[in-house]
Design an enzyme around this catalytic site. Sequence first.
Site, short mmCIF file in Angstrom:
data_model
loop_
_atom_site.label_atom_id
_atom_site.label_comp_id
_atom_site.label_asym_id
_atom_site.label_seq_id
_atom_site.Cartn_x
_atom_site.Cartn_y
_atom_site.Cartn_z
N GLU A 65 20.56 -15.43 -19.16
CA GLU A 65 19.97 -14.30 -18.45
C GLU A 65 20.50 -14.21 -17.01
O GLU A 65 20.76 -13.12 -16.50
CB GLU A 65 18.44 -14.39 -18.42
CG GLU A 65 17.77 -13.96 -19.70
CD GLU A 65 17.89 -12.48 -20.02
OE1 GLU A 65 18.35 -11.68 -19.17
OE2 GLU A 65 17.53 -12.10 -21.14
N GLU A 72 26.02 -7.84 -14.56
CA GLU A 72 25.57 -6.47 -14.29
C GLU A 72 25.77 -6.11 -12.82
O GLU A 72 26.22 -5.00 -12.51
CB GLU A 72 24.10 -6.31 -14.67
CG GLU A 72 23.87 -6.30 -16.16
CD GLU A 72 22.40 -6.15 -16.53
OE1 GLU A 72 21.54 -6.13 -15.62
OE2 GLU A 72 22.13 -6.05 -17.73
#
Length: 121
Positions: A65, A72
Amino acid sequence: MDIRKFFKSFKYAMNGIIHAVKSEQNFQFHLVAGVVVIIAGLLTGLSKWEWIIIVMLISGMFMIELVNASIERVVDLVSPNFHQLALQAKDLAAGACLVHAICSATIGLIIFVPKWWGILF
């Protein structure tokens, strides 16, 4: 080796983890899920090797994560306008998270279900 730089790197790493806990919805979900699994493991009485597997899966989910969130951010930085490759990069990183989550849930079921319902695998 500069010991001050070494310890500063821990500070930067903690800043990243704190940022993820505060701002990343999926990280927050996995944090809650990890706590639930740890409580379930304590109540179930897992063996040492089962705990090792559970800890590896939970920490692996946190790691992927964090990598996904960093990918991102970098993609958004270098490609502020829509680009198909930017979308694919973000989707691939999210896909890695999903694959690990599905594998973790499957392994969790293999560990917990027989202990809860006496089913043999």
